[in-house]
Design a protein around this motif. Sequence first.
Motif, mmCIF file in Angstrom:
data_model
loop_
_atom_site.group_PDB
_atom_site.id
_atom_site.type_symbol
_atom_site.label_atom_id
_atom_site.label_comp_id
_atom_site.label_asym_id
_atom_site.label_seq_id
_atom_site.Cartn_x
_atom_site.Cartn_y
_atom_site.Cartn_z
ATOM 1 N N GLN A 1 -43.743 8.527 -28.313
ATOM 2 C CA GLN A 1 -44.285 7.230 -27.890
ATOM 3 C C GLN A 1 -43.296 6.127 -28.273
ATOM 4 N N HIS B 1 -49.023 2.859 -31.983
ATOM 5 C CA HIS B 1 -49.487 1.872 -32.952
ATOM 6 C C HIS B 1 -50.745 2.341 -33.668
ATOM 7 N N ARG C 1 -53.810 0.516 -36.561
ATOM 8 C CA ARG C 1 -54.731 -0.611 -36.553
ATOM 9 C C ARG C 1 -53.955 -1.899 -36.806
ATOM 10 N N LYS D 1 -49.269 10.451 -46.468
ATOM 11 C CA LYS D 1 -49.926 10.360 -45.172
ATOM 12 C C LYS D 1 -49.264 11.296 -44.167
ATOM 13 N N SER E 1 -47.806 4.317 -25.161
ATOM 14 C CA SER E 1 -48.800 4.746 -26.149
ATOM 15 C C SER E 1 -49.885 5.521 -25.416
ATOM 16 N N THR E 2 -50.269 6.645 -25.943
ATOM 17 C CA THR E 2 -51.323 7.428 -25.275
ATOM 18 C C THR E 2 -52.645 6.655 -25.267
ATOM 19 N N ARG F 1 -50.150 -2.469 -36.171
ATOM 20 C CA ARG F 1 -49.074 -1.863 -36.954
ATOM 21 C C ARG F 1 -48.435 -0.734 -36.171
ATOM 22 N N TYR G 1 -45.000 5.384 -36.123
ATOM 23 C CA TYR G 1 -43.726 6.037 -35.838
ATOM 24 C C TYR G 1 -43.989 7.336 -35.073
ATOM 25 N N ASN H 1 -48.062 14.020 -37.997
ATOM 26 C CA ASN H 1 -46.692 14.491 -38.215
ATOM 27 C C ASN H 1 -46.758 15.979 -38.482
HETATM 28 C C1 BT5 Z 1 -53.083 4.727 -38.136
HETATM 29 O O1 BT5 Z 1 -53.052 3.369 -38.244
HETATM 30 O O2 BT5 Z 1 -52.717 5.503 -38.982
HETATM 31 C C2 BT5 Z 1 -53.548 5.239 -36.781
HETATM 32 C C3 BT5 Z 1 -52.404 5.827 -36.010
HETATM 33 C C4 BT5 Z 1 -52.851 6.335 -34.669
HETATM 34 C C5 BT5 Z 1 -51.681 6.824 -33.883
HETATM 35 C C6 BT5 Z 1 -52.119 7.500 -32.619
HETATM 36 S S1 BT5 Z 1 -50.805 8.378 -31.870
HETATM 37 C C7 BT5 Z 1 -51.702 8.575 -30.427
HETATM 38 C C8 BT5 Z 1 -52.389 7.230 -30.183
HETATM 39 N N1 BT5 Z 1 -51.507 6.301 -29.510
HETATM 40 C C9 BT5 Z 1 -51.253 5.225 -30.266
HETATM 41 O O3 BT5 Z 1 -50.519 4.267 -29.919
HETATM 42 N N2 BT5 Z 1 -51.900 5.330 -31.434
HETATM 43 C C10 BT5 Z 1 -52.639 6.564 -31.534
HETATM 44 P P1 BT5 Z 1 -53.009 2.541 -39.569
HETATM 45 O O4 BT5 Z 1 -54.068 3.015 -40.507
HETATM 46 O O5 BT5 Z 1 -53.010 1.133 -39.151
HETATM 47 O O6 BT5 Z 1 -51.644 2.927 -40.256
HETATM 48 C C11 BT5 Z 1 -50.406 2.435 -39.826
HETATM 49 C C12 BT5 Z 1 -49.431 2.618 -40.982
HETATM 50 O O7 BT5 Z 1 -49.129 4.020 -41.153
HETATM 51 C C13 BT5 Z 1 -48.082 1.974 -40.768
HETATM 52 O O8 BT5 Z 1 -48.099 0.638 -41.168
HETATM 53 C C14 BT5 Z 1 -47.164 2.830 -41.644
HETATM 54 O O9 BT5 Z 1 -47.241 2.445 -43.003
HETATM 55 C C15 BT5 Z 1 -47.776 4.200 -41.557
HETATM 56 N N3 BT5 Z 1 -47.121 5.045 -40.536
HETATM 57 C C16 BT5 Z 1 -46.393 4.673 -39.468
HETATM 58 N N4 BT5 Z 1 -45.980 5.725 -38.764
HETATM 59 C C17 BT5 Z 1 -46.465 6.809 -39.398
HETATM 60 C C18 BT5 Z 1 -46.389 8.194 -39.152
HETATM 61 N N5 BT5 Z 1 -45.736 8.712 -38.124
HETATM 62 N N6 BT5 Z 1 -47.019 9.005 -40.018
HETATM 63 C C19 BT5 Z 1 -47.685 8.520 -41.085
HETATM 64 N N7 BT5 Z 1 -47.800 7.221 -41.362
HETATM 65 C C20 BT5 Z 1 -47.193 6.367 -40.528
#
Ligand code: BT5
Length: 252
Positions: A45, A49, A51, A117, A21-22, A54, A57, A144
């Motif tokens: 990655q 993850h 918040r 999203k 994860s970055t 979770r 992807y 994405n």
């Molecule tokens: C977020 O969390 O949306 C914040 C994501 C942040 C990701 C970045 S990538 C670079 C850095 N390194 C990391 O490891 N993280 C950050 P949250 O609001 O908790 O939403 C998570 C939810 O979004 C999941 O439970 C899915 O329903 C949905 N989800 C999962 N993968 C997704 C994707 N690729 N695009 C859109 N929604 C996604």
Amino acid sequence: AKKIKKDLPPSRLFIFPTIDSTNIFAKREISEHNDRIVIVIADRQTEGHGRFQRKFYSPAKSGLYLSIAIPLKGDQTVSAGLLTTATAVAVGRSIKEVFGVQLDYKWVNDLYLSERKVGGILTEAITDFESNSISSLVVGIGLNLSLDQNELPIDLRDKIAGIAENGQEKRNQIAAAVINNFFKLFKNYQDGRFLDEYRKNSFLIGRKIQAHSGQRTVAGTAIAIDDQGSLIILEENKKIKIQSGEVTKVDF
Ligand code: BT5
């Protein structure tokens, strides 16, 4: 709140084909060297993850996975929530510049396009145990750029989208724009002036929503985002302010 000092330390840029994860990398790096900004980009990655642990992807060839870690000086105050909204605006400006489309900001950390999203932001604060103060901030951005719906996990199909058909071709351009816009906003984000842009493109204002904050559930109409970046909900004629938490239902 005190102003963040305008001159920033030098930065180091890391680029990986694959990483857990970055955000994890950036946190480790800034904990070891607290004198520099760290910028991390990965093609893919394995432990991306969001918040509350979770999953986010993060397949190859479809997204931007970027983290920025910033060391803080002792006297700087921070607001992680406000920085998350500022980062959303930085990403929104970048997508507008490169693709010509406007993202919607779903309080507090989600990025939407046409009701689906397309990305999210994960802001983490690192606390220094000796001084018990925040020593650095890590902001992770996941987008994405293009997505093959058929390759998505089944539970995410129909919920998430990509920004453009061949969006990935512009990944580096987007990364550069996001970094530039982020630092432009970072200098003065605490004045909250960028919030007008956030409000204008809010996914929630005017809609019936349900939100969770701590143990509390609030249901009503989202009516405003205040100057601290908090969400204001009108629940049975009472205005309720939510500083942190998340929106679990929209138009229900
Ligand atoms: C977020 O969390 O949306 C914040 C994501 C942040 C990701 C970045 S990538 C670079 C850095 N390194 C990391 O490891 N993280 C950050 P949250 O609001 O908790 O939403 C998570 C939810 O979004 C999941 O439970 C899915 O329903 C949905 N989800 C999962 N993968 C997704 C994707 N690729 N695009 C859109 N929604 C996604």
